[in-house]
Scaffold this active site. Structure first.
Site, short mmCIF file in Angstrom:
data_model
loop_
_atom_site.label_atom_id
_atom_site.label_comp_id
_atom_site.label_asym_id
_atom_site.label_seq_id
_atom_site.Cartn_x
_atom_site.Cartn_y
_atom_site.Cartn_z
N ALA A 119 42.19 50.84 84.76
CA ALA A 119 40.75 50.84 84.41
C ALA A 119 40.42 51.55 83.10
CB ALA A 119 39.89 51.42 85.53
N ALA A 120 41.44 52.01 82.37
CA ALA A 120 41.14 52.65 81.07
C ALA A 120 40.44 51.65 80.14
CB ALA A 120 42.41 53.18 80.44
N ASP A 163 38.67 49.13 81.06
CA ASP A 163 37.31 48.88 81.58
C ASP A 163 36.36 49.98 81.15
OD1 ASP A 163 38.54 46.75 82.85
OD2 ASP A 163 38.90 47.89 84.68
O1 RIB Z 1 41.38 46.94 85.06
C1 RIB Z 1 41.73 47.44 86.33
C2 RIB Z 1 41.31 46.46 87.39
O2 RIB Z 1 42.08 45.29 87.26
C3 RIB Z 1 41.57 46.95 88.80
O3 RIB Z 1 40.48 47.67 89.32
C4 RIB Z 1 41.87 45.67 89.56
O4 RIB Z 1 40.93 45.33 90.53
C5 RIB Z 1 42.02 44.59 88.50
O5 RIB Z 1 40.91 43.81 88.44
#
Ligand code: RIB
Length: 306
Positions: free
Chosen positions: A251-252, A254
């Site tokens: 999730a970095a 994101d």
């Molecule tokens: O970017 C991380 C995400 O990728 C995770 O939370 C997982 O669900 C995938 O979608």
């Protein structure tokens, strides 16, 4: 309050196992602890926007099951507008199977479930409810036709479109021209440009090759090395990231994208917005999990004073 950010994307339940190393094909690894944690690139980006002080609405699809309910309940608690979350009675909610090795690197398999049924018509109905929103943020865990439609719709409304092309996938050619800021990581940038990235100079070449396909600005995220920003008009910057101890990189990217959207909604210039996003992402990698690792605005501001 800053202008509204609409995140269109995926929502998953993440099932995470810590392990010494990521298994090779055919290999079984005896791993460590297991935990479940809401995730999905779209949902993570929406939570990042909310925690970092943005005004956000999420558009996505969940199954009629416990995972979908838990994820949307969390959104309510975080202050994300959930009027755009639709329920699919025929598919389960998305799930992601994640292994994280001792260096914090991960490997992820997503079963998209309801995310794969988010259709252009669904997005159109929801976007009509937010005529004054200024920024659209998307990723690629939903159908490409929906990404293309939403970007087109946003463009017609004068919104700024940020596309995080993750997970790595070919973009349909029509999408590039609809994107204001494209934010691939190194793998995605290599796939989109055909150029291997080994240093800042090759990152610049890759960004130029992507920009030549029609995108306005390109930001390649470089992990611990920060980000390479190529602006419309050709100005290029290497933005460093703070040095931290990596526990889990999940999730970095994101968090980077959520933070970038917040900073753009606040009217920051791209260099400052990218630096803010690098700082936020560098905090995320110091904690385990997806949504459990997303920092709050104060943490990022304090981090920047260290
Ligand atoms: O970017 C991380 C995400 O990728 C995770 O939370 C997982 O669900 C995938 O979608």
């Amino acid at each position: 309050m800053s202008s509204k950010i609409i995140v269109v994307g995926s929502m998953n339940m993440d099932m995470v196992v810590k392990t010494s190393h990521i298994p090779q094909p055919g290999e079984t690894v005896l791993g460590g602890s297991f935990f479940m944690n809401p995730g999905g690139k779209g949902a993570n980006q929406a939570i990042a926007v909310a925690r970092l002080g943005g005004n956000v609405a999420f558009v996505g699809k969940i199954g009629d099951d416990i995972f979908g309910k838990q994820s949307s309940q969390l959104f309510d608690e975080e202050g994300v507008d959930t009027n755009g979350i639709l329920s699919d009675h025929d598919s389960p909610s998305g799930i992601a199977l994640i292994t994280v090795d001792e260096h914090g690197e991960n490997s992820i398999v997503v079963a998209p479930g309801a995310n794969a049924h988010l259709e252009p018509a669904d997005v159109e109905r929801v976007l009509e409810k937010y005529p004054d929103s200024k920024i659209l943020l998307m990723q690629l865990e939903i159908p490409m036709r929906t990404v293309e439609f939403a970007a087109q719709h946003a463009r017609e409304k004068g919104m700024q479109v940020i596309l995080n092309p993750a997970p790595a996938n070919e973009l349909v050619p029509g999408v590039f021209h609809l994107v204001d800021i494209l934010t691939p990581n190194v793998n995605e940038a290599e796939m989109l440009s055909g150029i291997r990235i080994a240093d800042t100079a090759s990152a610049r070449k890759a960004a130029e090759a992507i920009q030549a396909q029609g995108v306005k600005h390109v930001i390649i995220t470089l992990g611990k090395d920060g980000a390479a920003l190529l602006e419309e008009g050709g100005l290029f910057y290497h933005i460093p990231a703070p040095i931290v101890e990596t526990v889990d990189t999940t999730a970095a990217g994101d968090v980077f994208n959520g933070a970038l959207a917040v900073a753009m909604a606040e009217g920051k210039v791209l260099t400052d917005a990218t630096a803010f996003a690098c700082r936020a992402a560098s905090i995320a990698v110091t904690k385990m999990g997806a949504q459990s690792s997303i920092p709050f605005r104060n943490e990022v501001l304090l981090h920047s004073m260290k």
